[in-house]
Design a protein around this motif. Structure first.
Motif, PDB file in Angstrom:
ATOM      1  N   ALA A  31      23.461   1.511 -20.749  1.00 53.73           N
ATOM      2  CA  ALA A  31      23.436   0.223 -21.893  1.00 53.73           C
ATOM      3  C   ALA A  31      21.998   0.091 -22.241  1.00 53.73           C
ATOM      4  O   ALA A  31      21.405  -0.303 -21.116  1.00 53.73           O
ATOM      5  CB  ALA A  31      24.555  -0.793 -21.591  1.00 53.73           C
ATOM      6  N   PRO A  68      19.366  -2.807 -23.064  1.00 52.46           N
ATOM      7  CA  PRO A  68      18.964  -4.231 -23.212  1.00 52.46           C
ATOM      8  C   PRO A  68      18.746  -4.427 -24.559  1.00 52.46           C
ATOM      9  O   PRO A  68      18.046  -3.652 -25.315  1.00 52.46           O
ATOM     10  CB  PRO A  68      17.709  -4.584 -22.144  1.00 52.46           C
ATOM     11  CG  PRO A  68      17.676  -3.248 -21.365  1.00 52.46           C
ATOM     12  CD  PRO A  68      18.148  -2.178 -22.189  1.00 52.46           C
ATOM     13  N   ARG A  87      31.940  -1.950 -22.094  1.00 53.10           N
ATOM     14  CA  ARG A  87      30.577  -2.405 -21.473  1.00 53.10           C
ATOM     15  C   ARG A  87      30.918  -3.694 -20.712  1.00 53.10           C
ATOM     16  O   ARG A  87      32.026  -4.427 -20.930  1.00 53.10           O
ATOM     17  CB  ARG A  87      29.654  -2.905 -22.567  1.00 53.10           C
ATOM     18  CG  ARG A  87      30.209  -4.382 -23.525  1.00 53.10           C
ATOM     19  CD  ARG A  87      29.175  -4.286 -24.617  1.00 53.10           C
ATOM     20  NE  ARG A  87      29.526  -5.679 -25.501  1.00 53.10           N
ATOM     21  CZ  ARG A  87      30.311  -5.511 -26.453  1.00 53.10           C
ATOM     22  NH1 ARG A  87      31.198  -4.460 -26.609  1.00 53.10           N
ATOM     23  NH2 ARG A  87      30.503  -6.681 -27.167  1.00 53.10           N
ATOM     24  N   THR A 111      26.861  -7.794 -21.336  1.00 53.28           N
ATOM     25  CA  THR A 111      26.321  -6.875 -21.989  1.00 53.28           C
ATOM     26  C   THR A 111      26.358  -7.149 -23.553  1.00 53.28           C
ATOM     27  O   THR A 111      27.459  -6.682 -24.022  1.00 53.28           O
ATOM     28  CB  THR A 111      26.708  -5.297 -21.912  1.00 53.28           C
ATOM     29  OG1 THR A 111      26.391  -5.158 -20.158  1.00 53.28           O
ATOM     30  CG2 THR A 111      25.770  -4.363 -22.470  1.00 53.28           C
ATOM     31  N   ASP A 164      28.366   1.668 -18.399  1.00 49.66           N
ATOM     32  CA  ASP A 164      29.214   0.520 -19.200  1.00 49.66           C
ATOM     33  C   ASP A 164      29.990   1.336 -20.098  1.00 49.66           C
ATOM     34  O   ASP A 164      30.643   0.725 -21.155  1.00 49.66           O
ATOM     35  CB  ASP A 164      28.016  -0.281 -20.220  1.00 49.66           C
ATOM     36  CG  ASP A 164      27.336  -1.456 -19.202  1.00 49.66           C
ATOM     37  OD1 ASP A 164      27.871  -2.546 -19.159  1.00 49.66           O
ATOM     38  OD2 ASP A 164      26.416  -1.083 -18.604  1.00 49.66           O
TER      39      ASP A 164
END
Length: 376
Positions: free
Chosen positions: A177, A179, A207, A211, A315
């Motif tokens: 994933a 940021p 996820r 997240t 995720d």
């Protein structure tokens, strides 16, 4: 009697050596290769779908609604619950799988003389969307841990000046994933280019806690599009319903390139029926997350050739693991034991979808047996 040779097909030259996309479809007991939800729809979901489809069948002499406002409103309502982001129905677009949504994006914003950018390793269909729309394809590289370095991404964008940027989060095949800071850095950079930034969230429902979704950025970035699918979390891979959230202006641009009546009345009815059961369907997602996290922990304890496995943080509803001196031999050994996973990603790595507990046990047993045999 001789038959004259058939004339050569006037195929586009760049397609001459291409082969169709596709993962192996084999009849084996444990299918863990294409990131499907392993749980079939429950009888009550099936009953609702059957009722809605029966109603739609009575109108099949008429074309379906071209712009399917009711389905778009249902999808917007779902996203408000799932991600806490309220959107108008006019900000939603849908098509036959997120693949067609992506193709619409490249048809509208790519094309001859334009460039699309992504960061490898990533979803193997992205360059095919570019190829099919005569869009130049450029890839940057992900870091060793499969993350995207914001400064390198911005530098590539400023050097290539693309019209489309594809960011998968979670990424396929790695599960990584992005940021929000990385996505924001890209979005800030394209304001100077400009380019449409597509965040592909096909696996977003899986996820981990904490997240965020890129949907939270839509109100600040008009060049952002976030794609989703009902294939994974909704256990509806056979439905072929993908969708997108973006500004109304961006959605209206996609309406220009879509084929007339591209979503059948049956597809619209089935999707809306499934959305009525979102609570029960998404309850399975929590179970699959727990199964995934347990599988990751187990893989991290295993060894090959005296070295612990490398396991990518994920995720999504799959795990990328390795590395193997001969990954094809491991893949083949698993297949011989009735377990099909995916030979994809960087050299030496394999990807396994998260299945039921019984399927996970079968995978673990088969993998240990293959490794033991390989090391004898």
């Amino acid at each position: 009697m001789t038959t004259p040779d058939a004339p050569a097909l006037p195929l586009r030259p760049e397609l001459a050596d291409e082969v169709p996309y596709g993962a192996p479809q084999l009849d084996v007991p444990v299918l863990l290769n294409v990131n499907e939800n392993p749980y079939a729809p429950s009888p009550d979901v099936v009953a609702t779908i059957a009722e809605r489809v029966a109603t739609a069948a009575g109108t099949l002499n008429r074309y379906p609604d071209r712009d399917f406002p009711a389905l778009r409103a249902d999808l917007a309502d779902y996203l408000s619950v799932e991600s806490g982001v309220r959107l108008a129905a006019e900000q939603i677009w849908a098509a036959n799988g997120s693949n067609e949504v992506m193709l619409h994006l490249l048809q509208a914003f790519g094309g001859p003389g334009r460039t699309a950018v992504s960061f490898a390793p990533t979803y193997s269909m992205y360059p095919e969307y570019a190829r099919d729309t005569h869009t130049r394809w450029v890839t940057g590289r992900r870091a060793q841990d499969f993350t995207v370095d914001p400064e390198s991404a911005v530098a590539l964008i400023e050097a290539e000046r693309p019209s489309v940027i594809l960011l998968a989060s979670p990424n396929n095949p790695t599960g990584t994933a992005l940021p929000q800071a990385t996505i924001r850095a890209v979005l800030d950079a394209v304001a100077r280019v400009p380019a449409v930034v597509v965040v592909d969230e096909a696996y977003a429902e899986f996820r981990r806690a904490g997240t965020p979704s890129a949907l939270e950025l839509l109100d600040r970035y008009p060049l952002l599009a976030v794609t989703r699918t009902m294939s994974k979390a909704f256990a509806a891979a056979g439905l072929r319903l993908g969708y997108l959230a973006a500004s109304t202006a961006l959605v209206d641009a996609l309406r220009v390139v879509r084929l007339p009546y591209h979503l059948s009345a049956v597809t619209q009815a089935t999707a809306r029926a499934a959305l009525e059961h979102r609570d029960s369907l998404l309850a399975q997602v929590a179970d699959l997350r727990a199964e995934r996290d347990g599988l990751v922990a187990w893989l991290q304890r295993q060894h090959v050739s005296g070295r612990p496995f490398q396991v990518a943080e994920t995720d999504a509803n799959f795990v990328l693991f390795g590395t193997f001196p001969d990954r094809h031999a491991v893949w083949r050994g698993l297949l011989e034991r009735g377990v099909l996973i995916r030979e994809t990603g960087p050299d030496g790595w394999l990807r396994v979808s998260v299945g039921t507990p019984e399927e996970t046990r079968a995978f673990k047993d088969a993998l240990l047996d293959v490794i033991d045999q390989e090391e004898q």
